[in-house]
Design a protein around this motif. Sequence first.
Motif, PDB file in Angstrom:
ATOM      1  N   VAL A  85      -1.509   6.760   2.581  1.00 51.13           N
ATOM      2  CA  VAL A  85      -2.746   7.484   2.297  1.00 51.13           C
ATOM      3  C   VAL A  85      -2.485   8.992   2.352  1.00 51.13           C
ATOM      4  O   VAL A  85      -1.702   9.470   3.179  1.00 51.13           O
ATOM      5  CB  VAL A  85      -3.840   7.080   3.309  1.00 51.13           C
ATOM      6  N   ARG A  86      -3.121   9.715   1.455  1.00 47.55           N
ATOM      7  CA  ARG A  86      -3.019  11.183   1.463  1.00 47.55           C
ATOM      8  C   ARG A  86      -4.403  11.781   1.583  1.00 47.55           C
ATOM      9  O   ARG A  86      -5.327  11.380   0.865  1.00 47.55           O
ATOM     10  CB  ARG A  86      -2.357  11.680   0.183  1.00 47.55           C
ATOM     11  N   ARG A  87      -4.551  12.742   2.481  1.00 47.97           N
ATOM     12  CA  ARG A  87      -5.810  13.471   2.634  1.00 47.97           C
ATOM     13  C   ARG A  87      -5.601  14.895   2.141  1.00 47.97           C
ATOM     14  O   ARG A  87      -4.743  15.608   2.643  1.00 47.97           O
ATOM     15  CB  ARG A  87      -6.273  13.446   4.090  1.00 47.97           C
ATOM     16  N   ASP A 124       0.831  -1.197   0.000  1.00 45.66           N
ATOM     17  CA  ASP A 124       0.000   0.000   0.000  1.00 45.66           C
ATOM     18  C   ASP A 124       0.868   1.250   0.000  1.00 45.66           C
ATOM     19  O   ASP A 124       1.898   1.312   0.690  1.00 45.66           O
ATOM     20  CB  ASP A 124      -0.907   0.032   1.233  1.00 45.66           C
ATOM     21  N   LYS A 146      -2.336   1.087  -4.361  1.00 46.52           N
ATOM     22  CA  LYS A 146      -1.743  -0.217  -4.065  1.00 46.52           C
ATOM     23  C   LYS A 146      -0.965  -0.697  -5.288  1.00 46.52           C
ATOM     24  O   LYS A 146      -1.387  -0.456  -6.437  1.00 46.52           O
ATOM     25  CB  LYS A 146      -2.843  -1.223  -3.717  1.00 46.52           C
ATOM     26  N   GLU A 158      -9.750  11.633   0.351  1.00 48.77           N
ATOM     27  CA  GLU A 158      -8.712  10.688   0.778  1.00 48.77           C
ATOM     28  C   GLU A 158      -8.252   9.858  -0.411  1.00 48.77           C
ATOM     29  O   GLU A 158      -9.049   9.163  -1.037  1.00 48.77           O
ATOM     30  CB  GLU A 158      -9.242   9.775   1.887  1.00 48.77           C
ATOM     31  N   TYR A 159      -6.955   9.958  -0.724  1.00 45.16           N
ATOM     32  CA  TYR A 159      -6.362   9.211  -1.827  1.00 45.16           C
ATOM     33  C   TYR A 159      -5.619   8.002  -1.275  1.00 45.16           C
ATOM     34  O   TYR A 159      -4.917   8.091  -0.260  1.00 45.16           O
ATOM     35  CB  TYR A 159      -5.381  10.080  -2.611  1.00 45.16           C
ATOM     36  N   SER A 160      -5.761   6.873  -1.974  1.00 45.63           N
ATOM     37  CA  SER A 160      -5.053   5.660  -1.588  1.00 45.63           C
ATOM     38  C   SER A 160      -4.641   4.915  -2.848  1.00 45.63           C
ATOM     39  O   SER A 160      -5.202   5.127  -3.929  1.00 45.63           O
ATOM     40  CB  SER A 160      -5.930   4.765  -0.706  1.00 45.63           C
TER      41      SER A 160
END
Length: 340
Positions: free
Chosen positions: A216-218, A213, A305, A301-303
């Motif tokens: 995460v960026r908010r 992963d 993988k 929220e960006y995620s």
Amino acid sequence: MTSGELTRTEAIAEMVGEVFTTADYYEVGREKVREFARALHDDNPFHWDEAKAAEGGHPALLAPLTMVAIMGTKSQAQLLEAHIPGNLLKSGVLQVDQSFTFHKPIMAGDKLYCDVNLETYRTVAGADLFTVKTLVRDVDRGVLQESWTSLAGPGEEAGRLPDDFDDIVDRVIFSGADSHVQPLVPSSRAEIPAPEGGPWTTIAFDELTEGMDLPVRRQQFTRGDVINYIGVSGDPNPIHHSDAVAHAAGLDTVVAQAMLTLGTAAGYLTSFVGDPAAFRNMSARFTSPVYIPANEPAVVEYSAKVKSLDPATKTAMITFGASLNGKRVFGRCTANVQFA
């Protein structure tokens, strides 16, 4: 309709594949690269620092991956308004997909032409579903990038829009949009080059594992962000700054530009990869709007993988997504990257 006269659908279908190009080139300015990166909250040093870009093997600042939005959106609108019959851009059109193939990076100093054409068109239950292709080529370096923008429109009958919708738009839309517009000219399909092989300045391929992963960026998006992006990109659509137009169009409130949220996602990915030139392609489906309240930010929220790895070519497929208050903003998002 008289005998032998084409229907609206037939007239539009006849224009599929007809290529037009911009009459003059768009010169990519060094400060415009920085301005666009700032609008996307993109701190990748290759957009900001010429010395860092040179260390990565690039003779000038690299443009963010989605900078085609500046010249491409205008070219698409000209194509659909001046050359494709049927008024496909009537109020109520929504962007549903966006995809890119990257051949060479766009850099400061490039002189770009945009070739545009209606790539596909069909109707489903009376609604228009169509894709516009935009090809970006530099005067000296040839084809740099291809992109496909898929849209859905209300078809021949908008129906749900109020009778005074055009008046509501006219009261708030940028009044200089039609000034000094140079017409598109007929062209032909450009020859697509073989992809460049790098090497690019990325994190090492051996540092990746399938299933890993990304952090995460908010990211906050405010009314100021969407208005700034209007000015930077030249997007005149008033649903991004006028509550009155947004409400009349059936939206809860002002919405962020799809290309703003996707461009920010691209910056999120390049901050992990390192070199934007390492990206081979990227695609996303827009599943829900990002509503921007008047007095507080929307927090997306960006995620992402690492979905799969190919050791033979040192390439990876990265899947990514975004959500707002637990609701997906994007769907079916992928990027293919060439690693060092």
